[in-house]
Design a protein around this motif. Sequence first.
Motif, short mmCIF file in Angstrom:
data_model
loop_
_atom_site.label_atom_id
_atom_site.label_comp_id
_atom_site.label_asym_id
_atom_site.label_seq_id
_atom_site.Cartn_x
_atom_site.Cartn_y
_atom_site.Cartn_z
N ILE A 235 0.84 -1.19 0.00
CA ILE A 235 0.00 0.00 0.00
C ILE A 235 0.88 1.24 0.00
CG2 ILE A 235 -1.81 -1.20 1.30
CD1 ILE A 235 -1.16 0.69 3.67
N GLN A 236 0.30 2.32 -0.41
CA GLN A 236 1.00 3.59 -0.33
C GLN A 236 0.01 4.66 0.12
OE1 GLN A 236 2.16 6.03 -3.62
NE2 GLN A 236 4.31 5.91 -3.03
N PHE A 295 -9.79 10.47 -12.11
CA PHE A 295 -8.70 10.19 -11.17
C PHE A 295 -7.78 9.11 -11.76
CE2 PHE A 295 -7.10 7.35 -7.84
CZ PHE A 295 -6.29 8.24 -7.16
N ARG A 296 -6.48 9.38 -11.68
CA ARG A 296 -5.49 8.39 -12.17
C ARG A 296 -4.47 8.10 -11.09
NH1 ARG A 296 -4.82 9.05 -17.87
NH2 ARG A 296 -6.22 10.69 -18.58
N HIS A 297 -3.95 6.91 -11.10
CA HIS A 297 -2.78 6.62 -10.26
C HIS A 297 -1.97 5.52 -10.92
CE1 HIS A 297 -3.63 2.80 -7.75
NE2 HIS A 297 -4.51 2.81 -8.71
N ARG A 298 -0.75 5.34 -10.41
CA ARG A 298 0.10 4.28 -10.97
C ARG A 298 -0.31 2.98 -10.30
NH1 ARG A 298 5.34 3.41 -9.70
NH2 ARG A 298 5.42 5.37 -8.57
N PRO A 299 -0.78 2.01 -11.09
CA PRO A 299 -1.25 0.76 -10.47
C PRO A 299 -0.11 -0.03 -9.83
CG PRO A 299 -1.58 0.73 -12.86
CD PRO A 299 -0.85 1.98 -12.55
N GLY A 300 -0.44 -1.06 -9.13
CA GLY A 300 0.58 -1.91 -8.47
C GLY A 300 0.43 -1.87 -6.96
N LEU A 301 0.00 -0.73 -6.43
CA LEU A 301 -0.18 -0.60 -4.98
C LEU A 301 -1.59 -0.09 -4.72
CD1 LEU A 301 3.13 1.30 -4.08
CD2 LEU A 301 2.66 -1.13 -3.72
N THR A 302 -2.15 -0.49 -3.58
CA THR A 302 -3.40 0.13 -3.14
C THR A 302 -3.02 1.48 -2.55
OG1 THR A 302 -4.31 -2.03 -2.62
CG2 THR A 302 -5.39 -0.14 -1.61
N ARG A 303 -3.59 2.54 -3.09
CA ARG A 303 -3.20 3.87 -2.59
C ARG A 303 -4.31 4.48 -1.75
NH1 ARG A 303 -0.15 3.69 -7.00
NH2 ARG A 303 2.04 4.04 -6.52
N PHE A 304 -3.91 5.08 -0.65
CA PHE A 304 -4.84 5.79 0.24
C PHE A 304 -4.50 7.27 0.14
CE2 PHE A 304 -6.73 2.25 2.61
CZ PHE A 304 -5.89 1.22 2.23
N LEU A 305 -5.32 8.01 -0.58
CA LEU A 305 -4.99 9.41 -0.83
C LEU A 305 -6.02 10.32 -0.19
CD1 LEU A 305 -4.08 8.77 -4.53
CD2 LEU A 305 -2.51 9.28 -2.67
N ALA A 329 -2.51 19.22 4.16
CA ALA A 329 -3.45 18.60 3.20
C ALA A 329 -4.30 17.55 3.91
CB ALA A 329 -2.69 17.98 2.04
N LEU A 330 -3.69 16.82 4.82
CA LEU A 330 -4.44 15.78 5.53
C LEU A 330 -5.54 16.38 6.39
CD1 LEU A 330 -1.40 13.58 6.43
CD2 LEU A 330 -3.39 12.80 5.14
N THR A 331 -5.29 17.57 6.91
CA THR A 331 -6.34 18.19 7.74
C THR A 331 -7.50 18.67 6.88
OG1 THR A 331 -5.47 20.43 7.68
CG2 THR A 331 -4.62 19.00 9.42
N ARG A 332 -7.26 18.91 5.59
CA ARG A 332 -8.36 19.32 4.70
C ARG A 332 -9.17 18.10 4.24
NH1 ARG A 332 -4.17 22.67 2.73
NH2 ARG A 332 -3.83 21.33 0.94
N TYR A 336 -10.04 9.02 2.91
CA TYR A 336 -9.00 8.67 1.94
C TYR A 336 -9.69 7.99 0.77
CZ TYR A 336 -5.97 9.10 6.03
OH TYR A 336 -5.32 9.56 7.13
N LEU A 337 -9.22 8.32 -0.43
CA LEU A 337 -9.61 7.54 -1.60
C LEU A 337 -8.83 6.25 -1.53
CD1 LEU A 337 -9.18 9.76 -4.76
CD2 LEU A 337 -11.28 8.84 -3.84
N VAL A 338 -9.45 5.15 -1.85
CA VAL A 338 -8.70 3.89 -1.85
C VAL A 338 -8.62 3.42 -3.30
CG1 VAL A 338 -8.53 1.59 -0.87
CG2 VAL A 338 -9.66 3.41 0.44
N ALA A 339 -7.45 3.67 -3.90
CA ALA A 339 -7.31 3.36 -5.33
C ALA A 339 -6.87 1.91 -5.50
CB ALA A 339 -6.29 4.31 -5.95
N ASP A 340 -7.58 1.23 -6.38
CA ASP A 340 -7.38 -0.19 -6.64
C ASP A 340 -6.02 -0.42 -7.32
OD1 ASP A 340 -7.63 -2.78 -7.86
OD2 ASP A 340 -9.81 -2.60 -7.56
#
Length: 357
Positions: A235-236, A295-305, A329-332, A336-340
């Motif tokens: 995860i990241q 929304f885009r992310h680099r696959p391979g890891l579950t991302r919590f953004l 940013a975390l306080t705003r 978290y988005l959980v990206a597959d």
Amino acid sequence: MDAAADRDSPALARSVRDGYAVRASDLPGQLEIIGEVRAGERFAGELAAGQAVEIMTGAPVPSGADAVVMIEHTRREGTRVVIDRAAEAHQFINPRGCEAVAHEVVLHAGKRLDYADIALLAAIGQARVRVYRRPVVAIVATGDEIVDIHEFPEEFQIRNSNAYSLAAQVARAGGTPHVLPVARDTVEHTREMIVQGLGADLLLLSGGVSAGKYDVVEEVLAEFGAQVYFDRVLIQPGQPLVFGLACGKYFFGLPGNPSSTMVTFEVFARAALELLAGQQEIALHLPLARLTCEFRHRPGLTRFLPARLSADGSQVTPVNWHGSGDIPALTRANAYLVADPDRAEYACGELIRILLK
Ligand code: AMP
Ligand code: MG
């Protein structure tokens, strides 16, 4: 321990409305009012055909009656009540024992008591119950760059925020946080703090678990004969994450970047704390929300953004951030988005998993 009802609940058939207790087969019709019954008393007589008893919410239903008509659907004329509509048998009556019967287990052990559980314990007269004590969770931040929050850091230093976010997360999860001094990046000092930390029920370390030259946490834990169950998760934020057992105590080596520390606590360490607190069912809720943009992310890891969930919880928008150290940013964010890990792109309006913050 399981908790059982000490009597039927309700103990008598009870009205759930203010109105008139009647015989359903008499309606529609005009009935003779033979008395009233309030919550906290019992009607002495018996209701016969053509009769009604004025009844209040929570009051026991007089014998002979089999339905309650809401006051709003009645008209009183002297000693009589006129009811123009039919009634169904049993309407607005909670039968005896419909909620629970005497000796039935109503609360199972292994559940964190919420306010409804507390109400239930009160209702069944359980003034003292056996519970697990809150696990004491030692928190050890590591790093030569970390200074106490009362200090003004040099430009190359940062204040110890992880110990505070973790303490808040531990308390919210039902533990008692015990913040220890920051461990310096030396084997000797880290060892000293780990010895203290292993005195608690659970040890949380932050930082010092990456591959850097001064990341000594794993080396020191190995000295204690630690059994490591895993030391990396896909995860990241949060890839280097160590979980193990040393001297009979569970520990987590959480990555030091603030968002990594927060996310790995929520996703992994919280479950361990809850299990230690006697909770038997552990859940990580990842509901779906609709993206308000692509929304885009680099696959391979579950991302919590970090993300913002709309007030009704249906829509989610990523929060702009500058990586795992971006606490403002975390306080705003309120989620978290959980990206597959298997998906690179999500279209605007698509559903995506979220983790509430
Ligand atoms: P580490 O995992 O030790 O390599 O730490 C990664 C980064 O996390 C460090 O460079 C710091 O910027 C940050 N960090 C580590 N510990 C803390 C802490 N206790 N409070 C705030 N930030 C921290
Ligand atoms: Mg470090």
